[in-house]
Design a protein around this motif. Structure first.
Motif, mmCIF file in Angstrom:
data_model
loop_
_atom_site.group_PDB
_atom_site.id
_atom_site.type_symbol
_atom_site.label_atom_id
_atom_site.label_comp_id
_atom_site.label_asym_id
_atom_site.label_seq_id
_atom_site.Cartn_x
_atom_site.Cartn_y
_atom_site.Cartn_z
ATOM 1 N N THR A 100 0.695 -1.281 -0.094
ATOM 2 C CA THR A 100 0.237 0.154 -0.451
ATOM 3 C C THR A 100 0.523 0.969 0.187
ATOM 4 O OG1 THR A 100 -2.076 -1.535 1.119
ATOM 5 C CG2 THR A 100 -1.673 1.093 1.289
ATOM 6 N N PHE A 101 0.747 2.272 -1.210
ATOM 7 C CA PHE A 101 1.287 4.061 -0.672
ATOM 8 C C PHE A 101 -0.107 4.279 -0.694
ATOM 9 C CE2 PHE A 101 0.897 1.550 -5.349
ATOM 10 C CZ PHE A 101 0.788 3.030 -5.962
ATOM 11 N N ARG A 102 0.443 5.798 -0.274
ATOM 12 C CA ARG A 102 -0.202 7.189 -0.864
ATOM 13 C C ARG A 102 0.056 7.730 -1.717
ATOM 14 N NH1 ARG A 102 -4.417 7.241 2.599
ATOM 15 N NH2 ARG A 102 -4.356 9.960 2.182
ATOM 16 N N LEU A 103 -0.787 8.024 -2.847
ATOM 17 C CA LEU A 103 -0.395 8.930 -3.738
ATOM 18 C C LEU A 103 -1.278 10.567 -3.408
ATOM 19 C CD1 LEU A 103 -1.395 7.193 -6.485
ATOM 20 C CD2 LEU A 103 1.408 8.255 -5.946
ATOM 21 N N LEU A 104 -0.378 11.890 -3.555
ATOM 22 C CA LEU A 104 -0.941 13.196 -3.622
ATOM 23 C C LEU A 104 -0.110 13.881 -4.581
ATOM 24 C CD1 LEU A 104 -2.134 15.716 -2.124
ATOM 25 C CD2 LEU A 104 0.374 15.772 -0.571
ATOM 26 N N ARG A 105 -1.018 14.195 -5.812
ATOM 27 C CA ARG A 105 -0.828 15.505 -6.472
ATOM 28 C C ARG A 105 -1.387 16.983 -6.070
ATOM 29 N NH1 ARG A 105 -3.136 17.482 -11.269
ATOM 30 N NH2 ARG A 105 -4.691 15.725 -11.402
ATOM 31 N N VAL A 148 8.042 11.144 -0.682
ATOM 32 C CA VAL A 148 9.221 11.230 -2.200
ATOM 33 C C VAL A 148 8.478 12.291 -3.491
ATOM 34 C CG1 VAL A 148 10.362 9.725 -3.381
ATOM 35 C CG2 VAL A 148 10.118 9.204 -1.744
ATOM 36 N N LYS A 149 8.783 12.626 -3.618
ATOM 37 C CA LYS A 149 8.320 14.272 -5.237
ATOM 38 C C LYS A 149 8.603 12.993 -6.140
ATOM 39 C CE LYS A 149 8.182 17.971 -7.878
ATOM 40 N NZ LYS A 149 8.733 19.729 -7.773
ATOM 41 N N VAL A 150 7.925 12.938 -7.039
ATOM 42 C CA VAL A 150 7.913 12.026 -8.104
ATOM 43 C C VAL A 150 8.325 12.646 -10.004
ATOM 44 C CG1 VAL A 150 6.806 10.018 -9.856
ATOM 45 C CG2 VAL A 150 6.511 10.603 -7.887
ATOM 46 N N PRO A 176 9.025 7.073 -15.283
ATOM 47 C CA PRO A 176 8.710 6.466 -15.951
ATOM 48 C C PRO A 176 7.371 6.301 -15.426
ATOM 49 C CG PRO A 176 10.613 5.183 -16.064
ATOM 50 C CD PRO A 176 11.184 6.849 -15.022
ATOM 51 N N ALA A 177 8.270 6.742 -13.741
ATOM 52 C CA ALA A 177 6.954 6.302 -13.027
ATOM 53 C C ALA A 177 5.687 7.047 -13.217
ATOM 54 C CB ALA A 177 6.439 6.038 -11.323
ATOM 55 N N TYR A 178 5.707 8.774 -13.478
ATOM 56 C CA TYR A 178 5.008 9.513 -13.314
ATOM 57 C C TYR A 178 3.381 9.710 -14.285
ATOM 58 C CZ TYR A 178 3.920 14.809 -12.531
ATOM 59 O OH TYR A 178 2.719 15.864 -12.459
ATOM 60 N N GLU A 179 3.594 9.396 -15.355
ATOM 61 C CA GLU A 179 2.325 9.200 -16.143
ATOM 62 C C GLU A 179 1.426 8.013 -15.191
ATOM 63 O OE1 GLU A 179 0.767 8.294 -20.496
ATOM 64 O OE2 GLU A 179 3.098 8.442 -19.842
ATOM 65 N N GLN A 180 2.323 7.508 -14.871
ATOM 66 C CA GLN A 180 0.705 5.629 -14.764
ATOM 67 C C GLN A 180 0.979 6.492 -13.487
ATOM 68 O OE1 GLN A 180 2.967 2.139 -13.470
ATOM 69 N NE2 GLN A 180 1.334 1.302 -13.276
ATOM 70 N N LEU A 181 0.964 6.494 -12.137
ATOM 71 C CA LEU A 181 1.231 7.085 -11.247
ATOM 72 C C LEU A 181 -0.187 8.084 -10.719
ATOM 73 C CD1 LEU A 181 4.445 6.214 -8.905
ATOM 74 C CD2 LEU A 181 2.428 4.836 -8.668
ATOM 75 N N SER A 182 -0.074 9.571 -11.734
ATOM 76 C CA SER A 182 -0.472 10.640 -11.808
ATOM 77 C C SER A 182 -1.966 10.186 -11.809
ATOM 78 C CB SER A 182 0.290 11.264 -12.410
ATOM 79 O OG SER A 182 -0.222 10.919 -13.511
ATOM 80 N N GLY A 183 -1.735 9.374 -13.157
ATOM 81 C CA GLY A 183 -3.301 8.777 -13.380
ATOM 82 C C GLY A 183 -4.385 8.138 -12.464
ATOM 83 N N PHE A 184 -4.358 7.912 -11.585
ATOM 84 C CA PHE A 184 -4.541 7.989 -10.129
ATOM 85 C C PHE A 184 -5.465 8.823 -9.270
ATOM 86 C CE2 PHE A 184 -2.224 3.410 -9.936
ATOM 87 C CZ PHE A 184 -3.429 2.568 -10.245
ATOM 88 N N LYS A 195 16.587 13.108 -9.847
ATOM 89 C CA LYS A 195 15.598 13.034 -11.085
ATOM 90 C C LYS A 195 15.104 11.638 -10.900
ATOM 91 C CE LYS A 195 18.683 16.693 -13.255
ATOM 92 N NZ LYS A 195 19.275 16.828 -13.998
ATOM 93 N N GLN A 196 15.022 10.907 -10.564
ATOM 94 C CA GLN A 196 14.549 9.606 -10.836
ATOM 95 C C GLN A 196 14.394 8.935 -9.067
ATOM 96 O OE1 GLN A 196 16.321 7.096 -13.517
ATOM 97 N NE2 GLN A 196 14.873 5.815 -13.494
ATOM 98 N N LEU A 197 12.525 8.234 -9.125
ATOM 99 C CA LEU A 197 12.687 6.843 -7.967
ATOM 100 C C LEU A 197 13.178 5.976 -7.734
ATOM 101 C CD1 LEU A 197 9.168 7.297 -8.005
ATOM 102 C CD2 LEU A 197 9.978 8.077 -6.732
#
Length: 258
Positions: free
Chosen positions: A103-108, A149-151, A156-164, A253-255
């Motif tokens: 489980t992870f949390r996202l914040l945009r 952690v700022k993405v 590569p993970a930015y597009e996928q994760l930001s979609g959520f 610059k990269q996770l």
């Protein structure tokens, strides 16, 4: 014809009245003994009278126009199951995602995307040989434990994760039913009356639309057993701001690979 005594007539009237009342209680679609069927759209927003395609279209429009929504449930995509609990609005979103037991949390906030997870998430599937993380991996993961952690946008993970976290992207993709649309059963989702719209008799998805207030989509069963989602808290605002510096770790610059 001999008239019935007054007492007999009173008893007969009482019997007929009681019988009529009993039939009304047993058959709720009747307004009285021998009465007309109730209008199922009485007191509703009227979308139940529309065709299935128009119900879906109207529901989609009010959903896209809403300022905020909470989306929770499961999504199956490309063989992976994701459990979501996200609050979304135009400027971004926040919430949790669970996949593969992690489980992870996202914040945009605007274009800034942040991810927070525990150390186990960062060490998951890392390491060499027997698959166990090395001490260096564990040390790095410990620094990230429970921190945002700022993405980077180039990651590569930015597009996928930001979609959520994107309200319009999620609603547009998930509220689309496939195949021939038809009106289904009426029912309730929580306290709200609903009408279902099905795609190919449910194989292409089933959407429950509110008959009370605005016709918001309230529940979606995705076609092909691809998950069930609830949509609640329409237009309910929530705070959205970047995490404090004390809650963050800058990873450049990269996770790290996870």
């Amino acid at each position: 014809m001999t008239a019935l005594p007054l007492a007999s007539r009173a008893r007969r009237a009482a019997f007929v009245s009681a019988m009529c009342a009993g039939m009304v209680a047993a058959v709720t679609s009747l307004t009285g003994c021998g009465g007309k069927a109730e209008d199922p759209d009485a007191g509703t927003n009227g979308v139940g009278k529309l065709s299935a395609p128009k119900i879906q279209s109207k529901s989609s429009k009010v959903a896209q126009a809403a300022s905020a929504v909470r989306l929770s449930g499961t999504v199956v995509s490309k063989g992976h199951t994701y459990t979501l609990d996200m609050r979304l609005k135009g400027e971004g979103g926040e919430g949790s995602v669970t996949s593969k037991g992690q489980t992870f949390r996202l914040l945009r906030v605007g274009e800034q995307l942040f991810l927070k997870a525990d150390s186990e998430f960062w060490t998951h599937e890392r390491g060499q040989g027997d698959g166990k993380p090395q001490q260096a991996d564990e040390a790095a993961a410990a620094k990230l434990d429970g921190k945002y952690v700022k993405v980077p946008q180039g990651d590569p993970a930015y597009e996928q994760l930001s979609g959520f976290t994107d309200k319009d992207v999620l609603l547009d993709g998930m509220l689309t039913l496939h195949g021939h649309l038809a009106k289904g059963d009426r029912g309730r989702t929580g306290a709200l009356r609903t009408i279902k719209v099905t795609g190919d008799q449910g194989a292409g998805g089933t959407l429950s639309v509110s008959l009370d207030g605005k016709p918001y989509p309230l529940r979606l069963e995705r076609g092909g057993h691809a998950g069930i989602l609830k949509l609640t808290d329409w237009n309910k605002d929530f705070p959205l701001q970047p995490p404090a510096k004390s809650e963050m770790v800058d990873y450049g610059k990269q996770l790290p690979t996870s």
